[in-house]
Scaffold this active site. Structure first.
Site, PDB file in Angstrom:
ATOM      1  N   HIS A 299       6.317  -2.509 -10.189  1.00 17.41           N
ATOM      2  CA  HIS A 299       6.662  -3.519  -9.187  1.00 17.41           C
ATOM      3  C   HIS A 299       6.714  -4.890  -9.825  1.00 17.41           C
ATOM      4  O   HIS A 299       5.878  -5.222 -10.656  1.00 17.41           O
ATOM      5  CB  HIS A 299       5.631  -3.519  -8.054  1.00 17.41           C
TER       6      HIS A 299
HETATM    7  P1  AMP Z   1      -0.688  -5.113 -10.030  1.00 15.82           P
HETATM    8  O1  AMP Z   1      -0.667  -3.606  -9.956  1.00 15.82           O
HETATM    9  O2  AMP Z   1      -1.827  -5.633 -10.821  1.00 15.82           O
HETATM   10  O3  AMP Z   1       0.626  -5.691 -10.478  1.00 15.82           O
HETATM   11  O4  AMP Z   1      -0.907  -5.655  -8.560  1.00 15.82           O
HETATM   12  C1  AMP Z   1      -0.765  -4.869  -7.428  1.00 15.82           C
HETATM   13  C2  AMP Z   1      -0.468  -5.728  -6.221  1.00 15.82           C
HETATM   14  O5  AMP Z   1      -0.333  -4.855  -5.118  1.00 15.82           O
HETATM   15  C3  AMP Z   1      -1.546  -6.737  -5.861  1.00 15.82           C
HETATM   16  O6  AMP Z   1      -0.986  -8.011  -5.731  1.00 15.82           O
HETATM   17  C4  AMP Z   1      -2.125  -6.224  -4.538  1.00 15.82           C
HETATM   18  O7  AMP Z   1      -2.488  -7.266  -3.671  1.00 15.82           O
HETATM   19  C5  AMP Z   1      -0.973  -5.415  -3.975  1.00 15.82           C
HETATM   20  N1  AMP Z   1      -1.357  -4.279  -3.163  1.00 15.82           N
HETATM   21  C6  AMP Z   1      -2.417  -3.455  -3.334  1.00 15.82           C
HETATM   22  N2  AMP Z   1      -2.378  -2.470  -2.421  1.00 15.82           N
HETATM   23  C7  AMP Z   1      -1.279  -2.669  -1.665  1.00 15.82           C
HETATM   24  C8  AMP Z   1      -0.680  -1.995  -0.572  1.00 15.82           C
HETATM   25  N3  AMP Z   1      -1.226  -0.891  -0.074  1.00 15.82           N
HETATM   26  N4  AMP Z   1       0.430  -2.498  -0.040  1.00 15.82           N
HETATM   27  C9  AMP Z   1       1.010  -3.609  -0.535  1.00 15.82           C
HETATM   28  N5  AMP Z   1       0.508  -4.312  -1.569  1.00 15.82           N
HETATM   29  C10 AMP Z   1      -0.626  -3.841  -2.133  1.00 15.82           C
END
Ligand code: AMP
EC number: 3.6.1.71
Length: 380
Positions: A299
């Site tokens: 992402h």
């Molecule tokens: P990273 O994997 O370190 O790039 O960050 C993951 C991102 O996903 C973080 O900014 C979290 O706040 C976000 N996140 C975690 N769980 C969820 C979820 N279930 N739905 C949407 N965003 C999420």
């Protein structure tokens, strides 16, 4: 000290680890805490492929830290999330990651059940497999497992499903995300038990984005290739994630074949940001990837640089978006265009513990409240 060991023992009694075959070729296999279990070409796993050694992998679970150390004993290669495990070296397997026993075949995963104070625990049976025992390690956190929502998203192309330009403060600040600070053990366990009641699944929290991609509450836009979701725990006024629809677990799995997709993701992100900036010219954005993402399914973050959010709570949150741990999307694209692959950035996790400083003026900051106050007023 005695209390500490009693706590360790309690966790050992309740948290269980299992190896499960993704193709359901054999029953789940218990991996007792800190007891090496050897798997390979054996009747228990139903593997008959001669390329797989009888003793292909040694698996040692750590039920406190919720991971499994995988040591490759066999001559042919095994993989975790597509990355080869070197012979006689141990690699860490987390819940939700794919373990291929040999040559990209025989996919397995591990999962953990139960936690301290959890009354509903499964009884693990020690498997009849070659084992040897070693000493205990220190206890650690337990992380809440999210409820998986089974919601379908419309197939309409480029459909805007939610208002895109609203600042994101509507979600709860309680997070299951790895960078979020641990809540007290008991409250975590209560939440986990609660979530287990509602959704009897062992999907790991790191898989949460896949469910989020189908959650109409979170999806703001999609087309044939990508889905844009609101970050559930936004670290700034505007914080979206753009994910490919094709399964790509992380940036390290990218190849030159994905360059056009990455450019498309960046373009969609820039368009979202432009929509905001057309109305509020002072808002700045960055587009990028965490050096080591905690959530599976690649992402790109689209994040405004105000960092005004109640979900931004810790030094790790801050450093993950303001140090080199945040890798600009253009750098990832350049790496693929010039070298054909994305750099291995696993050593960069140390950046998350860097002392706090303002991302604009670089002035050191004592703590998060001071930093928040400072960034509100700090100009470029
Ligand atoms: P990273 O994997 O370190 O790039 O960050 C993951 C991102 O996903 C973080 O900014 C979290 O706040 C976000 N996140 C975690 N769980 C969820 C979820 N279930 N739905 C949407 N965003 C999420």
């Amino acid at each position: 000290m005695r209390i500490f060991y009693r706590l360790l023992k309690m966790a050992d009694d309740t948290v269980k680890c299992y190896l499960e075959c993704c193709k359901s070729s054999h029953p789940k296999l218990p991996l007792p805490h800190n007891v090496p279990v050897i798997i390979g070409r054996t009747p228990e796993l139903g593997i008959t492929d001669k390329l797989c050694s009888r003793s292909q992998l040694e698996l040692t679970s750590n039920c406190y830290k919720r991971y499994v150390l995988v040591k490759r004993l066999g001559a042919n290669t095994s993989q975790i999330n597509g990355i080869d495990i070197e012979k006689n070296k141990s690699s860490r397997l987390e819940e939700g990651q794919d373990l291929h026993v040999v040559n990209g075949k025989f996919p397995h995963r591990v999962y953990f059940t139960g936690c301290q104070n959890d009354t509903k625990t499964e009884k693990a049976v020690v498997p009849k497999l070659p084992t040897k025992s070693t000493g205990l390690t220190k206890s650690d956190l337990f992380i809440k497992q999210p409820e998986r929502k089974k919601l379908k998203v419309s197939e309409n192309k480029s459909k805007v499903l939610n208002s895109k330009i609203k600042p994101q403060e509507k979600f709860s600040s309680e997070s299951v995300y790895a960078f979020d600070s641990p809540s007290p053990m008991s409250s975590r366990c209560e939440k986990k038990a609660e979530s287990n009641k509602r959704a009897p699944t062992h999907k790991h929290w790191s898989q949460g984005l896949k469910a989020a991609m189908e959650d109409p509450e979170l999806v703001v836009q999609e087309d044939e290739q990508i889905v844009v979701i609101k970050d559930k725990y936004p670290k700034a006024k505007y914080h979206w994630l753009i994910l490919p629809k094709d399964s790509i677990s992380s940036t390290k799995n990218l190849s030159t074949d994905n360059i056009e997709l990455l450019k498309h993701i960046l373009k969609v992100g820039q368009e979202l940001a432009t929509e905001v900036m057309d109305k509020q010219p002072d808002v700045e954005f960055r587009f990028g990837y965490h050096a080591v993402a905690s959530m599976s399914q690649m992402h790109m973050h689209v994040i405004s640089q105000d960092f005004q959010s109640s979900s931004f709570k810790t030094k790790k949150h801050w450093n993950s978006f303001t140090t080199d741990y945040f890798v600009d999307a253009t750098d990832i694209i350049n790496e693929l265009e010039t070298g054909g692959k994305v750099k291995d950035r696993r050593t960069m996790t140390s950046l998350l513990n860097e002392p706090l400083k303002c991302h604009r003026c670089k002035k050191p900051q004592k703590n998060i409240p001071t930093l928040k106050k400072h960034i509100d007023s700090c100009q470029k």
